[in-house]
Design a protein around this motif. Structure first.
Motif, PDB file in Angstrom:
ATOM      1  N   SER A  16       0.869  -1.171   0.000  1.00 34.82           N
ATOM      2  CA  SER A  16       0.000   0.000   0.000  1.00 34.82           C
ATOM      3  C   SER A  16       0.905   1.220   0.000  1.00 34.82           C
ATOM      4  N   SER A  17       0.594   2.213   0.794  1.00 34.41           N
ATOM      5  CA  SER A  17       1.379   3.442   0.824  1.00 34.41           C
ATOM      6  C   SER A  17       0.974   4.258   2.039  1.00 34.41           C
ATOM      7  N   TYR A  30      -5.438   7.228  -6.271  1.00 34.21           N
ATOM      8  CA  TYR A  30      -4.320   6.514  -5.662  1.00 34.21           C
ATOM      9  C   TYR A  30      -4.561   6.350  -4.163  1.00 34.21           C
ATOM     10  N   THR A  31      -4.957   7.434  -3.511  1.00 36.06           N
ATOM     11  CA  THR A  31      -5.221   7.397  -2.069  1.00 36.06           C
ATOM     12  C   THR A  31      -6.313   6.385  -1.744  1.00 36.06           C
ATOM     13  N   LYS A  34      -5.132   2.757  -2.122  1.00 34.89           N
ATOM     14  CA  LYS A  34      -4.217   2.349  -1.057  1.00 34.89           C
ATOM     15  C   LYS A  34      -4.972   2.074   0.239  1.00 34.89           C
ATOM     16  N   CYS A  61       3.483  -0.238   3.959  1.00 35.10           N
ATOM     17  CA  CYS A  61       3.073   1.121   3.597  1.00 35.10           C
ATOM     18  C   CYS A  61       4.262   2.075   3.665  1.00 35.10           C
ATOM     19  N   TYR A  64       7.387   8.188   0.576  1.00 38.48           N
ATOM     20  CA  TYR A  64       8.047   8.399  -0.712  1.00 38.48           C
ATOM     21  C   TYR A  64       9.319   7.559  -0.792  1.00 38.48           C
ATOM     22  N   LYS A 123       4.344   0.571   8.532  1.00 37.98           N
ATOM     23  CA  LYS A 123       4.613   1.885   7.947  1.00 37.98           C
ATOM     24  C   LYS A 123       6.129   2.081   7.911  1.00 37.98           C
ATOM     25  N   THR A 125       8.673   5.351   7.263  1.00 39.68           N
ATOM     26  CA  THR A 125       8.818   6.790   7.017  1.00 39.68           C
ATOM     27  C   THR A 125      10.237   7.221   7.372  1.00 39.68           C
TER      28      THR A 125
END
Length: 140
Positions: A16-17, A30-31, A34, A61, A64, A123, A125
């Motif tokens: 996902s993202s 896109y959102t 996901k 997820c 960038y 996630k 990040t």
């Protein structure tokens, strides 16, 4: 005979993202997709656990990531009418940072090798590195 997760049944990791967790006015489809990947994966993970399939299903997820796809957000053929937000998107990348692909691979390997994860949403990040989303239990 029941299977332990991660042995005979295998592991599925859907990607996902971090876009699933934020409002993204320049990428609404896109959102939404996901968000859907997360819901679909968690529902399948629950089904697999209840049916004792021995298959673990988790979600990755990343924010960038430094890939050729990231460079394509400046092209109109990719962004369509939302290309007008490319400067805003670039500012967001500058503020949040861009992840090296090796960190995504590290997260993926953790989800593959750590059999305690079933229905997990990882996630990744720049600010927090690899971490997991926590879901509040539903209250009656």
């Amino acid at each position: 005979m029941s299977h332990e997760y991660g042995k005979e049944g295998g592991v599925i990791i859907n990607v996902s993202s971090m876009a699933a967790f934020v409002n993204s006015p320049y990428q609404p489809v896109y959102t939404a997709t996901k968000h859907g990947v997360i819901g679909f994966s968690r529902a399948l993970a629950d089904a697999s656990a209840k049916a004792n399939y021995g298959v673990r299903i988790n979600v990755l997820c990343p924010a960038y990531v430094d890939t050729p796809l990231l460079l394509s957000v400046e092209r109109e053929d990719n962004m369509g009418k939302f290309v007008k937000y490319k400067e805003e998107l670039q500012c967001s990348m500058n503020r949040l940072g861009v992840l090296p692909p090796s960190l995504i691979a590290e997260g993926m390997m953790l989800l593959i090798t750590d059999s305690s994860h079933q229905g997990a949403v990882m996630k990744i990040t720049c600010s927090k590195g690899i971490h997991f989303h926590c879901y509040e239990p539903l209250s009656a």
